[in-house]
Write a protein that holds these residues in place. Structure first.
Motif, short mmCIF file in Angstrom:
data_model
loop_
_atom_site.label_atom_id
_atom_site.label_comp_id
_atom_site.label_asym_id
_atom_site.label_seq_id
_atom_site.Cartn_x
_atom_site.Cartn_y
_atom_site.Cartn_z
N GLY A 44 0.81 -1.22 0.00
CA GLY A 44 0.00 0.00 0.00
C GLY A 44 0.84 1.26 0.00
O GLY A 44 0.56 2.21 -0.74
N VAL A 45 1.89 1.27 0.82
CA VAL A 45 2.77 2.44 0.86
C VAL A 45 3.47 2.63 -0.49
O VAL A 45 3.57 3.74 -1.02
N GLY A 46 3.96 1.51 -1.06
CA GLY A 46 4.63 1.61 -2.35
C GLY A 46 3.72 2.15 -3.43
O GLY A 46 4.12 3.00 -4.24
N PHE A 47 2.47 1.68 -3.44
CA PHE A 47 1.53 2.19 -4.44
C PHE A 47 1.24 3.67 -4.19
O PHE A 47 1.17 4.46 -5.14
N GLY A 48 1.07 4.05 -2.93
CA GLY A 48 0.80 5.45 -2.63
C GLY A 48 1.92 6.37 -3.07
O GLY A 48 1.68 7.46 -3.61
N LEU B 82 4.03 10.36 -7.01
CA LEU B 82 5.08 10.75 -7.95
C LEU B 82 4.53 10.95 -9.36
O LEU B 82 4.93 11.88 -10.07
N VAL B 83 3.62 10.08 -9.76
CA VAL B 83 3.02 10.21 -11.10
C VAL B 83 2.07 11.40 -11.14
O VAL B 83 2.05 12.17 -12.11
N ARG B 84 1.28 11.54 -10.07
CA ARG B 84 0.28 12.62 -10.05
C ARG B 84 0.93 13.99 -10.10
O ARG B 84 0.38 14.92 -10.72
N PHE B 85 2.10 14.12 -9.46
CA PHE B 85 2.76 15.43 -9.42
C PHE B 85 3.93 15.52 -10.42
O PHE B 85 4.78 16.41 -10.31
N HIS B 86 3.98 14.57 -11.36
CA HIS B 86 4.92 14.64 -12.49
C HIS B 86 6.37 14.80 -12.03
O HIS B 86 7.09 15.71 -12.46
N PRO C 9 -3.21 3.01 -13.05
CA PRO C 9 -2.24 1.90 -13.15
C PRO C 9 -2.60 0.95 -14.28
O PRO C 9 -3.65 1.09 -14.90
N SER C 10 -1.73 -0.02 -14.53
CA SER C 10 -1.99 -1.00 -15.58
C SER C 10 -3.12 -1.94 -15.15
O SER C 10 -3.02 -2.63 -14.15
N GLY C 11 -4.20 -1.96 -15.93
CA GLY C 11 -5.32 -2.85 -15.61
C GLY C 11 -4.96 -4.31 -15.78
O GLY C 11 -5.43 -5.16 -15.02
N ALA D 104 2.75 -0.14 -10.34
CA ALA D 104 1.59 0.28 -9.54
C ALA D 104 0.49 -0.76 -9.60
O ALA D 104 -0.18 -1.03 -8.59
N GLY D 105 0.27 -1.36 -10.77
CA GLY D 105 -0.75 -2.40 -10.88
C GLY D 105 -0.43 -3.60 -10.01
O GLY D 105 -1.31 -4.14 -9.33
N TRP D 106 0.84 -4.01 -10.01
CA TRP D 106 1.24 -5.14 -9.15
C TRP D 106 1.07 -4.80 -7.67
O TRP D 106 0.55 -5.60 -6.90
N LEU D 107 1.51 -3.60 -7.26
CA LEU D 107 1.41 -3.22 -5.85
C LEU D 107 -0.04 -3.11 -5.41
O LEU D 107 -0.41 -3.56 -4.32
#
Length: 496
Positions: free
Chosen positions: A30-34, A39-43, A145-147, A203-206
């Motif tokens: 959960g922390v890794g995904f967050g 990081l992605v959201r804020f480019h 994330p990757s579906g 992100a999909g894996w996490l």
């Protein structure tokens, strides 16, 4: 009393230790995904550059090699929604048939949760997909994330947790490793095909690990609160259900003499091919002036003269019931249900060999006979195979006849006659549609009948799909005798 408390405390302690380790792993995912999400959201620029460089590197590596692209697309399809939904749905239905409702509910909740998380998070983040120099394939929607990575982790992981108890202990670790490799390959194909960044797949894996861990942990808590032992996760969710969810626990061997059966099928295939070749060459090139020639000349013209837009549409839809996708879909639904209801592999083998033999005989015969299509407008256009025999019709006959052969003797209910009707109506409808559309001669239809009749007869003799029924695997009292059973029970109660 102290001994009793210690006996209770020991399993609870083991559960607590395992739960802490599991919670740490789930929390870490959960922390890794967050972190990735932020990081992605804020480019974040370092991640942005790393993702794009990896996308360009994979595109340069994969794009020039078309066979590699084909393999990657086949692997990536295993993580697509159609395959995953089919797997989970069949598993849920099979579990309900086997009266394992708790495991079925677990699969439903876990699967639905994965379906909800994917599009909602993609809409929230709004990340565009990679833009590469040489586009290989296309995927709709956003990227993070990757579906496929999320769905494959959740679906295959949940199925593994449910069905691990049905495996022998020596196969459980290889099964876990195999699922891990499959999920990893599916994720890598999304990067290699240029439809996801590396961070999308991670992100999909996490997220998949987080959601799967939450649902598995909730299931284990439910067991503990009801006083049931909580085994290690490597033994599955419900080890005591192992025998009930095993595909065919009552079947000692599929075929009594597998080597001789293989030899008989090979020899029989050659003889059936010879009969088809002889008949096909005769009606295609040596039947001038015969009734076969008359039929092949007049019937296509009769259908062509009666075409209309409505019939064109109807014939198109009906002919689709005999194409590869429809036949495969029906087979992939029927065979798991056979395993769930009757717990026998032999009927499944019968259907699988029926379809494999039909396809190989059709392709081989069409290749050597090379008969042209009827001399009328072919509504389906140019086809990759020749006219004799009709693959659509042969596949329909083999599939629905095989299903009727299996179902009819395994139940005494009135609806078994529906399968007999389908074994007649489906091939006739497909045959009429194919001839109406100018794709086949009447003798192509006859060739399909010859193929199906000879091949199914051979299979029935060699495989004996209903051997367990003949040996007594059927209800002792048929449904029409239920009132007799009630009378006997009432009589026995009065005598007591």
């Amino acid at each position: 009393m102290t001994a009793v408390k210690e006996a209770i405390r020991r399993p609870l302690g083991h559960f607590a230790e395992r739960s802490v380790a599991g919670l740490v792993a789930v929390a870490g995912a959960g922390v890794g995904f967050g972190v990735l999400l932020m990081l992605v959201r804020f480019h974040w620029q370092p991640l942005y550059h790393a993702d794009h460089e990896a996308a360009e590197w994979f595109n340069n590596l994969v794009a020039p090699h078309h066979p590699l692209v084909t393999v990657l697309q086949a692997v990536t399809d295993l993580g697509g929604r159609p395959v995953l939904i089919w797997l989970v749905t069949i598993a849920v239905v099979s579990l309900l048939i086997r009266r394992q409702s708790r495991l079925a509910v677990y699969l439903i909740i876990t699967g639905v949760g994965g379906l909800i998380l994917d599009p909602s998070l993609k809409a929230l983040v709004g990340r565009l997909r990679p833009v590469v120099d040489v586009p290989i394939t296309h995927a709709p929607g956003n990227s993070f994330p990757s579906g496929h990575a999320l769905g494959s982790f959740v679906a295959y992981g949940a199925l593994l947790l449910v069905f691990l108890p049905a495996m022998a202990p020596r196969w459980r670790k290889p099964a876990i490793a195999g699922v891990g490799v499959l999920v990893a390959l599916i994720g890598l194909t999304r990067i290699a095909l240029g439809v996801h960044f590396v961070s999308d797949v991670l992100a999909g894996w996490l997220l998949g690990a987080l959601w799967l861990g939450i649902t598995a942990y909730a299931f284990r808590l439910w067991r503990r609160e009801r006083g049931r032992p909580v085994p290690p996760v490597t033994e599955g969710l419900e080890p005591e259900a192992g025998r009930e969810i095993a595909p065919a626990p009552a079947e000692e061997h599929v075929l009594e003499h597998p080597r001789s059966a293989v030899a008989e099928l090979v020899v029989g295939w050659v003889l059936v091919f010879g009969a088809l070749y002889a008949f096909g060459m005769y009606v295609s090139y040596h039947a001038k002036g015969t009734v076969f020639d008359t039929l092949d000349t007049e019937v296509p013209q009769w259908f062509a003269a009666r075409r209309s837009p409505g019939l064109d549409d109807l014939s198109w839809w009906w002919s689709k019931f005999g194409d590869t996708h429809a036949i495969l879909l029906v087979s992939l639904v029927f065979c798991p249900l056979v395993l769930a209801v009757w717990r026998r592999w032999r009927p499944v083998l019968f259907v699988a060999l029926a379809m494999f033999g039909e396809l190989s005989l059709f392709l081989a015969t069409a290749r050597v006979v090379e008969r042209p299509r009827p001399p009328v407008e072919n509504l389906d256009g140019q086809m990759p195979t020749s006219s004799f025999p009709s693959g659509h019709i042969a596949a329909s006959i083999c599939l629905w006849s095989a299903i009727a052969i299996i179902v009819f003797v395994r139940t005494d209910r009135w609806w078994r006659w529906l399968f007999v009707a389908l074994a007649v109506l489906m091939p006739v409808g497909v045959a009429t549609s194919r001839m109406y559309r100018g794709m086949h001669h009447p003798t192509d239809f006859m060739g399909a009948i010859v193929l199906a009749a000879l091949w199914l007869s051979l299979l029935y003799w060699v495989v004996r799909p209903n051997a367990d029924v003949e040996a007594g695997n059927q209800p002792a009292i048929e449904s029409e005798q239920v009132h007799e059973l009630d009378d006997e029970l009432a009589k026995a109660g009065r005598e007591d």
